[in-house]
Design a protein around this motif. Sequence first.
Motif, PDB file in Angstrom:
ATOM      1  N   UNK A 133       0.854  -1.179   0.000  1.00 16.53           N
ATOM      2  CA  UNK A 133       0.000   0.000   0.000  1.00 16.53           C
ATOM      3  C   UNK A 133       0.893   1.234   0.000  1.00 16.53           C
ATOM      4  N   UNK A 134       0.825   2.005  -1.046  1.00 14.67           N
ATOM      5  CA  UNK A 134       1.663   3.185  -1.155  1.00 14.67           C
ATOM      6  C   UNK A 134       1.636   3.736  -2.562  1.00 14.67           C
ATOM      7  N   UNK A 135       2.418   4.759  -2.794  1.00 15.97           N
ATOM      8  CA  UNK A 135       2.395   5.432  -4.084  1.00 15.97           C
ATOM      9  C   UNK A 135       2.958   4.559  -5.211  1.00 15.97           C
ATOM     10  N   UNK A 136       3.827   3.609  -4.900  1.00  8.12           N
ATOM     11  CA  UNK A 136       4.403   2.748  -5.942  1.00  8.12           C
ATOM     12  C   UNK A 136       3.320   1.936  -6.646  1.00  8.12           C
ATOM     13  N   UNK A 137       2.340   1.467  -5.896  1.00 10.68           N
ATOM     14  CA  UNK A 137       1.239   0.719  -6.507  1.00 10.68           C
ATOM     15  C   UNK A 137       0.426   1.614  -7.432  1.00 10.68           C
ATOM     16  N   UNK A 138       0.203   2.849  -7.017  1.00  9.70           N
ATOM     17  CA  UNK A 138      -0.541   3.790  -7.857  1.00  9.70           C
ATOM     18  C   UNK A 138       0.239   4.107  -9.136  1.00  9.70           C
ATOM     19  N   UNK A 139       1.537   4.304  -9.008  1.00 10.77           N
ATOM     20  CA  UNK A 139       2.363   4.583 -10.184  1.00 10.77           C
ATOM     21  C   UNK A 139       2.311   3.417 -11.166  1.00 10.77           C
ATOM     22  N   UNK A 140       2.322   2.202 -10.647  1.00 12.25           N
ATOM     23  CA  UNK A 140       2.286   1.020 -11.505  1.00 12.25           C
ATOM     24  C   UNK A 140       1.016   0.991 -12.361  1.00 12.25           C
ATOM     25  N   UNK A 141      -0.146   1.213 -11.749  1.00  9.83           N
ATOM     26  CA  UNK A 141      -1.392   1.154 -12.521  1.00  9.83           C
ATOM     27  C   UNK A 141      -1.509   2.351 -13.461  1.00  9.83           C
ATOM     28  N   UNK A 142      -0.928   3.493 -13.097  1.00 11.73           N
ATOM     29  CA  UNK A 142      -0.963   4.654 -13.985  1.00 11.73           C
ATOM     30  C   UNK A 142      -0.104   4.404 -15.217  1.00 11.73           C
ATOM     31  N   UNK A 143       1.073   3.818 -15.031  1.00 14.96           N
ATOM     32  CA  UNK A 143       1.932   3.493 -16.172  1.00 14.96           C
ATOM     33  C   UNK A 143       1.196   2.581 -17.144  1.00 14.96           C
ATOM     34  N   UNK A 144       0.502   1.596 -16.618  1.00 17.97           N
ATOM     35  CA  UNK A 144      -0.273   0.701 -17.483  1.00 17.97           C
ATOM     36  C   UNK A 144      -1.362   1.471 -18.229  1.00 17.97           C
ATOM     37  N   UNK A 145      -2.015   2.408 -17.548  1.00 18.38           N
ATOM     38  CA  UNK A 145      -3.094   3.168 -18.182  1.00 18.38           C
ATOM     39  C   UNK A 145      -2.584   4.059 -19.295  1.00 18.38           C
ATOM     40  N   UNK A 146      -1.358   4.570 -19.164  1.00 17.25           N
ATOM     41  CA  UNK A 146      -0.804   5.505 -20.142  1.00 17.25           C
ATOM     42  C   UNK A 146      -0.112   4.781 -21.292  1.00 17.25           C
ATOM     43  N   UNK A 147       0.617   3.733 -20.988  1.00 14.60           N
ATOM     44  CA  UNK A 147       1.558   3.134 -21.925  1.00 14.60           C
ATOM     45  C   UNK A 147       0.915   2.657 -23.217  1.00 14.60           C
ATOM     46  N   UNK A 148      -0.119   1.843 -23.118  1.00 17.74           N
ATOM     47  CA  UNK A 148      -0.630   1.160 -24.314  1.00 17.74           C
ATOM     48  C   UNK A 148      -1.401   2.081 -25.252  1.00 17.74           C
ATOM     49  N   UNK A 149      -2.329   2.922 -24.783  1.00 19.91           N
ATOM     50  CA  UNK A 149      -2.985   3.829 -25.741  1.00 19.91           C
ATOM     51  C   UNK A 149      -2.017   4.809 -26.386  1.00 19.91           C
ATOM     52  N   UNK A 150      -1.015   5.275 -25.621  1.00 18.22           N
ATOM     53  CA  UNK A 150      -0.037   6.198 -26.196  1.00 18.22           C
ATOM     54  C   UNK A 150       0.828   5.494 -27.232  1.00 18.22           C
ATOM     55  N   UNK A 151       1.266   4.279 -26.938  1.00 16.86           N
ATOM     56  CA  UNK A 151       2.074   3.528 -27.902  1.00 16.86           C
ATOM     57  C   UNK A 151       1.300   3.263 -29.182  1.00 16.86           C
ATOM     58  N   UNK A 152       0.032   2.901 -29.058  1.00 18.80           N
ATOM     59  CA  UNK A 152      -0.788   2.657 -30.246  1.00 18.80           C
ATOM     60  C   UNK A 152      -0.952   3.923 -31.077  1.00 18.80           C
ATOM     61  N   UNK A 153      -1.212   5.052 -30.408  1.00 19.69           N
ATOM     62  CA  UNK A 153      -1.395   6.313 -31.140  1.00 19.69           C
ATOM     63  C   UNK A 153      -0.108   6.724 -31.851  1.00 19.69           C
TER      64      UNK A 153
END
Length: 273
Positions: A133-153
């Motif tokens: 429980x901490x900011x590292x878990x939040x960063x992990x899910x945010x990276x996943x949310x950003x990475x794939x749509x940006x890579x596709x675009x």
Amino acid sequence: MSDGTLHLPAAASLRRPLVLGPGARRAMILALLAAGWELYARWLGNSLLLPTFLETLGALWSETLNGELPERVWASLEVLLTGYAIGIVLAAAITALAVLNRWGESLLSLLTSMFNPLPAIALLPIALLWFGIGSSSLVFVIVHAVLWPLALACHAGFRAVPPTLRMAGRNIGLSGPSYVFALLVPAALPSILSGLRLGWAFAWRTLIAAEMVFGASARSGGLGWFIFTNRAQLETANVFAGLLTVILIGLAVETLVFATLNRVTVRRWGQES
């Protein structure tokens, strides 16, 4: 007859419709939405279900003055910007590899097919196991949310670059990273900006949802945690103040960051009318 001829231009100018700029139109629409919210809430007459717009503004002002809301907003933005930046770097690396190498293109196609349909919030239990429980878990899910749509675009934008422009770049000696960043990136900038916008929206809503599930801690939780705790305490005006803050930050980023980037690059370079 001469009098009628002299007065025709003045009459035509009086009948000309008033043309408002985009900013004025958006301001009027926001004012109408706020007025509709206020009127409906007053007609409903139940602040526990729906506070009025003025009550929400009062709660927003009060929570801002006591420092609670700015602290929560800063905690969220700090995590968000970290995950967003990491996602951009990873998307750039994977997309550049896909452009320069057939194996890289196959890798990008496979990974996006596997992980892009997977909701970022679904990875939250895994993130909790790996990072706690901490900011590292939040960063992990945010990276996943950003990475794939940006890579596709980005990849779609690179593939749309005309072959003649590609050949011209090769003929003047561009290769490797210089080929990607000096030729493909400027040519595909409209698609890249669209991907950045989409990634930001996914990251922002993923963060708020993740914070509402577990936050980081009662002391350092962000804006989603603020909304969750006030909902549990039946402080509905504060809940709506938090939601309004989410909306205002989204509008500010869109207007001050992405619209400005689009104006000084894509429109100035003639890539968009």
